[in-house]
Design a protein around this motif. Structure first.
Motif, PDB file in Angstrom:
ATOM      1  N   ASN A 137       0.836  -1.202   0.000  1.00 53.07           N
ATOM      2  CA  ASN A 137       0.000   0.000   0.000  1.00 53.07           C
ATOM      3  C   ASN A 137       0.872   1.254   0.000  1.00 53.07           C
ATOM      4  O   ASN A 137       0.512   2.269   0.615  1.00 53.07           O
ATOM      5  CB  ASN A 137      -0.945  -0.019   1.206  1.00 53.07           C
ATOM      6  N   GLY A 138       1.984   1.168  -0.701  1.00 55.73           N
ATOM      7  CA  GLY A 138       2.929   2.271  -0.740  1.00 55.73           C
ATOM      8  C   GLY A 138       2.634   3.261  -1.862  1.00 55.73           C
ATOM      9  O   GLY A 138       1.475   3.505  -2.226  1.00 55.73           O
ATOM     10  N   LEU A 204      13.040   1.128  -0.334  1.00 49.70           N
ATOM     11  CA  LEU A 204      12.905   1.974  -1.520  1.00 49.70           C
ATOM     12  C   LEU A 204      13.412   1.127  -2.679  1.00 49.70           C
ATOM     13  O   LEU A 204      14.582   0.723  -2.683  1.00 49.70           O
ATOM     14  CB  LEU A 204      13.727   3.255  -1.371  1.00 49.70           C
ATOM     15  N   THR A 205      12.542   0.818  -3.636  1.00 43.92           N
ATOM     16  CA  THR A 205      12.871  -0.132  -4.693  1.00 43.92           C
ATOM     17  C   THR A 205      12.827   0.542  -6.053  1.00 43.92           C
ATOM     18  O   THR A 205      11.891   1.289  -6.355  1.00 43.92           O
ATOM     19  CB  THR A 205      11.889  -1.321  -4.664  1.00 43.92           C
ATOM     20  N   LEU A 206      13.838   0.271  -6.864  1.00 43.08           N
ATOM     21  CA  LEU A 206      13.895   0.757  -8.243  1.00 43.08           C
ATOM     22  C   LEU A 206      13.763  -0.431  -9.184  1.00 43.08           C
ATOM     23  O   LEU A 206      14.425  -1.457  -8.987  1.00 43.08           O
ATOM     24  CB  LEU A 206      15.213   1.476  -8.533  1.00 43.08           C
ATOM     25  N   VAL A 207      12.939  -0.275 -10.216  1.00 51.96           N
ATOM     26  CA  VAL A 207      12.768  -1.342 -11.205  1.00 51.96           C
ATOM     27  C   VAL A 207      13.053  -0.783 -12.595  1.00 51.96           C
ATOM     28  O   VAL A 207      12.150  -0.262 -13.252  1.00 51.96           O
ATOM     29  CB  VAL A 207      11.346  -1.954 -11.142  1.00 51.96           C
ATOM     30  N   PRO A 208      14.305  -0.844 -13.063  1.00 53.24           N
ATOM     31  CA  PRO A 208      14.596  -0.467 -14.450  1.00 53.24           C
ATOM     32  C   PRO A 208      14.029  -1.527 -15.396  1.00 53.24           C
ATOM     33  O   PRO A 208      14.311  -2.722 -15.252  1.00 53.24           O
ATOM     34  CB  PRO A 208      16.129  -0.443 -14.506  1.00 53.24           C
ATOM     35  N   VAL A 259       9.661   3.530  -9.568  1.00 48.66           N
ATOM     36  CA  VAL A 259      10.151   3.768  -8.205  1.00 48.66           C
ATOM     37  C   VAL A 259       9.035   3.417  -7.234  1.00 48.66           C
ATOM     38  O   VAL A 259       7.895   3.886  -7.381  1.00 48.66           O
ATOM     39  CB  VAL A 259      10.580   5.236  -8.009  1.00 48.66           C
ATOM     40  N   LEU A 260       9.349   2.576  -6.235  1.00 49.60           N
ATOM     41  CA  LEU A 260       8.391   2.168  -5.205  1.00 49.60           C
ATOM     42  C   LEU A 260       8.869   2.688  -3.859  1.00 49.60           C
ATOM     43  O   LEU A 260      10.021   2.472  -3.479  1.00 49.60           O
ATOM     44  CB  LEU A 260       8.277   0.648  -5.165  1.00 49.60           C
ATOM     45  N   ALA A 261       7.987   3.369  -3.138  1.00 47.53           N
ATOM     46  CA  ALA A 261       8.350   4.005  -1.876  1.00 47.53           C
ATOM     47  C   ALA A 261       7.305   3.684  -0.815  1.00 47.53           C
ATOM     48  O   ALA A 261       6.199   3.218  -1.126  1.00 47.53           O
ATOM     49  CB  ALA A 261       8.471   5.516  -2.066  1.00 47.53           C
ATOM     50  N   PRO A 262       7.609   3.940   0.467  1.00 41.22           N
ATOM     51  CA  PRO A 262       6.652   3.675   1.546  1.00 41.22           C
ATOM     52  C   PRO A 262       5.377   4.519   1.433  1.00 41.22           C
ATOM     53  O   PRO A 262       5.349   5.552   0.740  1.00 41.22           O
ATOM     54  CB  PRO A 262       7.443   4.040   2.808  1.00 41.22           C
ATOM     55  N   ASP A 263       4.340   4.095   2.149  1.00 41.60           N
ATOM     56  CA  ASP A 263       3.025   4.712   1.998  1.00 41.60           C
ATOM     57  C   ASP A 263       2.930   6.125   2.518  1.00 41.60           C
ATOM     58  O   ASP A 263       2.082   6.901   2.073  1.00 41.60           O
ATOM     59  CB  ASP A 263       1.947   3.838   2.659  1.00 41.60           C
ATOM     60  N   HIS A 264       3.795   6.517   3.467  1.00 42.56           N
ATOM     61  CA  HIS A 264       3.677   7.863   4.037  1.00 42.56           C
ATOM     62  C   HIS A 264       4.481   8.903   3.257  1.00 42.56           C
ATOM     63  O   HIS A 264       4.491  10.071   3.616  1.00 42.56           O
ATOM     64  CB  HIS A 264       4.099   7.866   5.507  1.00 42.56           C
ATOM     65  N   MET A 284       9.609  12.782  -4.468  1.00 46.39           N
ATOM     66  CA  MET A 284       8.755  12.547  -3.293  1.00 46.39           C
ATOM     67  C   MET A 284       9.441  13.119  -2.075  1.00 46.39           C
ATOM     68  O   MET A 284      10.663  13.329  -2.073  1.00 46.39           O
ATOM     69  CB  MET A 284       8.504  11.057  -3.102  1.00 46.39           C
ATOM     70  N   SER A 285       8.667  13.344  -1.032  1.00 48.29           N
ATOM     71  CA  SER A 285       9.253  13.796   0.228  1.00 48.29           C
ATOM     72  C   SER A 285       8.745  12.930   1.366  1.00 48.29           C
ATOM     73  O   SER A 285       7.634  12.399   1.317  1.00 48.29           O
ATOM     74  CB  SER A 285       8.926  15.269   0.499  1.00 48.29           C
ATOM     75  N   LYS A 286       9.581  12.792   2.348  1.00 42.71           N
ATOM     76  CA  LYS A 286       9.253  12.002   3.528  1.00 42.71           C
ATOM     77  C   LYS A 286       8.848  12.941   4.638  1.00 42.71           C
ATOM     78  O   LYS A 286       9.704  13.651   5.191  1.00 42.71           O
ATOM     79  CB  LYS A 286      10.465  11.163   3.926  1.00 42.71           C
TER      80      LYS A 286
END
Length: 290
Positions: A137-138, A204-208, A259-264, A284-286
């Motif tokens: 749910n990110g 934090l996941t990157l998918v090229p 780019v996949l990042a956390p939900d917040h 994005m910002s945290k």
């Protein structure tokens, strides 16, 4: 011309583009391009780059070098120092590459979108249920590199790269025309999954994702080129600390990074679909935790 007639003409033009760039021997053409682009014969090199400039918006004014050994050398060009400064704010995740922003938004119980109304699953993309749980749910954002763009990609934040998984697949074009016609396209193409972890422990996941004419992904931190010829293990455990802006590797033509990042994490105001973004600009910002 009526609106209906204009729409019909545009659709026919898109159909032609799709046929010319997809209904061809994609794998064979990609292998040929990989070989041809590395030819260093001056006449072939010069004619190839001239043709590329004729049919695209290729701009070499930012390149560190003014001459190139081959078409491949031009594809993977470095830029002059200082042209892609990375946002220094530690709360900001920066764009890892120059790109056109595609679909982005929340991941909805493991489901995301390649275009509006065209969902695909994180499990199909990543192939690992544990990693899917980390992003179920990110947030996701799709960054598309065109053939003429700067092709190198960088660390979007200070992080530790823990593993790379290479997934064999096809080489469909990844332009918007193909994304509207091929379901789950990103899950069908060759791709690498770069698992990284922030200092906070968050994933934090990157998918090229590779594409036609592209299917080679160079990763500097592994001194490895991943493509259809990759044999043996496809999981590469590692423990490499990188700083925001460090160069991670390159595509050999142009493609996509998801780019996949956390939900917040929150998308920055400049993130708009179809907008252009440069490596280092805020993505994005945290937000600070209460």
């Amino acid at each position: 011309m009526t609106i209906r007639g204009l729409a019909s003409a545009l659709w026919q033009q898109e159909d032609l583009n799709f046929l010319l760039t997809n209904r061809i021997p994609r794998a064979a053409l990609t292998r040929f391009m990989g070989w041809f682009s590395k030819i260093e014969q001056p006449l072939i090199r010069d004619l190839s780059i001239r043709c590329w400039r004729l049919f695209s918006d290729l701009d070499l004014s930012e390149a560190r070098k003014t001459s190139f050994k081959s078409l491949h050398d031009c594809f993977t060009r470095e830029l002059r120092a200082g042209l892609r400064p990375f946002d220094p704010d530690p709360s900001v995740v920066a764009s890892p590459c120059d790109a056109i922003i595609g679909a982005f938004g929340p991941v909805e119980d493991g489901k995301l979108f390649q275009v509006k109304g065209a969902p695909y699953s994180l499990l199909d993309l990543l192939g690992d249920p544990a990693l899917v749980d980390a992003h179920r749910n990110g947030r996701f954002i799709t960054l598309r590199l065109t053939s003429s763009m700067y092709h190198r990609f960088h660390a979007p934040h200070d992080c530790r790269i823990e593993q790379v998984t290479f997934i064999h697949g096809d080489t469909w074009n990844v332009n918007p025309i193909a994304l509207k016609r091929i379901e789950r396209l990103f899950c069908k193409n060759e791709r690498a999954v770069l698992r990284t972890r922030l200092a906070s422990g968050e994933a934090l996941t990157l998918v090229p994702v590779a594409a036609i004419l592209v299917a080679s992904i160079r990763l500097h931190f592994l001194e490895l080129v991943l493509n259809a010829g990759t044999r043996g293990p496809t999981d590469f455990p590692c423990s490499v600390n990188v700083q925001k802006g460090d160069e991670l590797g390159w595509f050999e033509h142009g493609s996509t990074i998801i780019v996949l990042a956390p939900d917040h994490f929150e998308f920055c105001d400049t993130v708009q679909e179809s907008a252009r973004i440069r490596a280092g600009q805020p993505l994005m910002s945290k937000p600070p935790r209460p």
